[in-house]
Design an enzyme around this catalytic site. Structure first.
Site, PDB file in Angstrom:
ATOM      1  N   GLY A   5      -8.456  -6.168  -2.245  1.00  0.00           N
ATOM      2  CA  GLY A   5      -8.472  -6.141  -3.738  1.00  0.00           C
ATOM      3  C   GLY A   5      -7.745  -4.916  -4.263  1.00  0.00           C
ATOM      4  O   GLY A   5      -7.301  -4.192  -3.547  1.00  0.00           O
ATOM      5  N   GLN A  36      -5.927   1.126 -10.108  1.00  0.00           N
ATOM      6  CA  GLN A  36      -5.139   1.633  -9.196  1.00  0.00           C
ATOM      7  C   GLN A  36      -3.772   1.313  -9.277  1.00  0.00           C
ATOM      8  O   GLN A  36      -2.889   1.659  -8.459  1.00  0.00           O
ATOM      9  CB  GLN A  36      -5.576   0.626  -7.980  1.00  0.00           C
ATOM     10  CG  GLN A  36      -6.874   1.095  -7.325  1.00  0.00           C
ATOM     11  CD  GLN A  36      -7.332   0.297  -6.338  1.00  0.00           C
ATOM     12  OE1 GLN A  36      -7.868  -0.749  -6.237  1.00  0.00           O
ATOM     13  NE2 GLN A  36      -7.420   1.038  -5.126  1.00  0.00           N
ATOM     14  N   CYS A  94      -9.963   2.692   0.968  1.00  0.00           N
ATOM     15  CA  CYS A  94      -9.679   2.486  -0.455  1.00  0.00           C
ATOM     16  C   CYS A  94      -7.962   2.706  -0.323  1.00  0.00           C
ATOM     17  O   CYS A  94      -7.499   3.716   0.066  1.00  0.00           O
ATOM     18  CB  CYS A  94     -10.252   3.245  -1.452  1.00  0.00           C
ATOM     19  SG  CYS A  94      -9.859   2.994  -2.952  1.00  0.00           S
ATOM     20  N   LEU A  95      -7.109   1.451  -0.940  1.00  0.00           N
ATOM     21  CA  LEU A  95      -5.800   1.975  -1.012  1.00  0.00           C
ATOM     22  C   LEU A  95      -5.445   3.256  -1.642  1.00  0.00           C
ATOM     23  O   LEU A  95      -4.460   4.090  -1.536  1.00  0.00           O
ATOM     24  CB  LEU A  95      -5.069   0.829  -1.841  1.00  0.00           C
ATOM     25  CG  LEU A  95      -5.287  -0.597  -1.177  1.00  0.00           C
ATOM     26  CD1 LEU A  95      -4.469  -1.383  -2.035  1.00  0.00           C
ATOM     27  CD2 LEU A  95      -4.184  -0.358   0.133  1.00  0.00           C
ATOM     28  N   HIS A 154     -16.801  -3.137  -4.628  1.00  0.00           N
ATOM     29  CA  HIS A 154     -15.819  -1.998  -4.537  1.00  0.00           C
ATOM     30  C   HIS A 154     -14.711  -1.973  -5.762  1.00  0.00           C
ATOM     31  O   HIS A 154     -14.689  -1.105  -6.374  1.00  0.00           O
ATOM     32  CB  HIS A 154     -15.111  -2.196  -3.257  1.00  0.00           C
ATOM     33  CG  HIS A 154     -13.905  -1.144  -3.142  1.00  0.00           C
ATOM     34  ND1 HIS A 154     -14.137  -0.148  -2.195  1.00  0.00           N
ATOM     35  CD2 HIS A 154     -12.839  -0.981  -3.715  1.00  0.00           C
ATOM     36  CE1 HIS A 154     -13.059   0.639  -2.020  1.00  0.00           C
ATOM     37  NE2 HIS A 154     -12.336   0.279  -3.063  1.00  0.00           N
ATOM     38  N   GLU A 155     -14.113  -3.391  -6.102  1.00  0.00           N
ATOM     39  CA  GLU A 155     -13.593  -3.496  -7.218  1.00  0.00           C
ATOM     40  C   GLU A 155     -14.048  -3.281  -8.679  1.00  0.00           C
ATOM     41  O   GLU A 155     -13.822  -2.476  -9.445  1.00  0.00           O
ATOM     42  CB  GLU A 155     -12.882  -4.866  -7.310  1.00  0.00           C
ATOM     43  CG  GLU A 155     -11.895  -4.986  -5.939  1.00  0.00           C
ATOM     44  CD  GLU A 155     -11.054  -3.939  -5.658  1.00  0.00           C
ATOM     45  OE1 GLU A 155     -10.418  -3.360  -6.296  1.00  0.00           O
ATOM     46  OE2 GLU A 155     -10.883  -3.820  -4.333  1.00  0.00           O
ATOM     47  N   HIS A 210     -14.316   0.445  -9.413  1.00  0.00           N
ATOM     48  CA  HIS A 210     -12.940   0.931  -9.651  1.00  0.00           C
ATOM     49  C   HIS A 210     -12.970   0.803 -11.242  1.00  0.00           C
ATOM     50  O   HIS A 210     -12.483   1.691 -11.937  1.00  0.00           O
ATOM     51  CB  HIS A 210     -11.853   0.144  -9.091  1.00  0.00           C
ATOM     52  CG  HIS A 210     -11.359   0.673  -7.854  1.00  0.00           C
ATOM     53  ND1 HIS A 210     -10.951   2.044  -7.594  1.00  0.00           N
ATOM     54  CD2 HIS A 210     -11.396   0.356  -6.732  1.00  0.00           C
ATOM     55  CE1 HIS A 210     -10.499   2.141  -6.520  1.00  0.00           C
ATOM     56  NE2 HIS A 210     -10.769   1.190  -5.751  1.00  0.00           N
TER      57      HIS A 210
HETATM   58 ZN    ZN Z   1     -10.485   0.935  -4.026  1.00  0.00          ZN
END
Ligand code: ZN
Length: 166
Positions: A49, A54, A91-92, A133-134, A137
């Site tokens: 995702g 991000q 997480c990225l 999670h998304e 964000h």
């Molecule tokens: Zn993340």
């Protein structure tokens, strides 16, 4: 129209990751182009995702690429939830670290798709985790703020890193 520069991954610390993003109001061709590029980046960066903040965008928009599914959620709102489950998440935007995060097992979410149409959909299992999670964000919240009791967000070895939602 001038070409837009390629999207770049924003990693913490960055203000955009910690603020509530603005709702998407315009569902036009440039949104669709942006979403297409986010799909490409998400796969390139091995994420499941990728949320607007991000890539530095203050917009309530996230793409999800998981198994055979690929979709975008705009302006998500959780309508209901049940159960809870703890699992390791990364997480990225927080590279090289992971921790056990507590999530709802099932969620029903209302969101808009890329065409602006309202969708109500229920998710469970890992997909429910990714959606949560998304959605976090888009509210400026990162997964270390959702740790299971007693869990810590810490550096991981390369072979452990695979597990995480992004
Ligand atoms: Zn993340």
């Amino acid at each position: 129209m001038k070409p837009s520069p390629p999207l770049e991954l924003v990693t913490d610390p960055a203000t955009v990751l910690h603020q509530r993003a603005r709702p998407v109001r315009t569902f036009d061709q440039s949104l669709r182009r942006l979403v297409d590029e986010m799909y490409i980046r998400c796969e390139e960066w091995n994420g499941v995702g990728l949320a607007g903040p991000q890539v530095g965008l203050n917009l309530q928009l996230a793409v999800i690429v998981y198994e055979d599914r690929k979709f975008v959620i705009c302006n998500p709102e959780r309508l209901s939830s049940s159960g809870e489950v703890d699992a390791i998440e990364g997480c990225l935007s927080l590279p090289g670290r992971a921790g056990k995060v507590r999530r709802f097992e099932r969620v029903t979410v209302r969101y808009r798709n890329v065409h602006g149409r309202g969708v109500v959909r229920s998710f469970e299992g890992w997909l429910a985790r990714i959606v949560q999670h998304e959605s976090d964000h888009l509210q400026g919240m990162l997964c270390p703020e959702r740790l299971a009791p007693g869990a810590i967000f810490q550096e991981v070895m390369d072979d452990e890193e695979e597990a995480g939602a992004k």
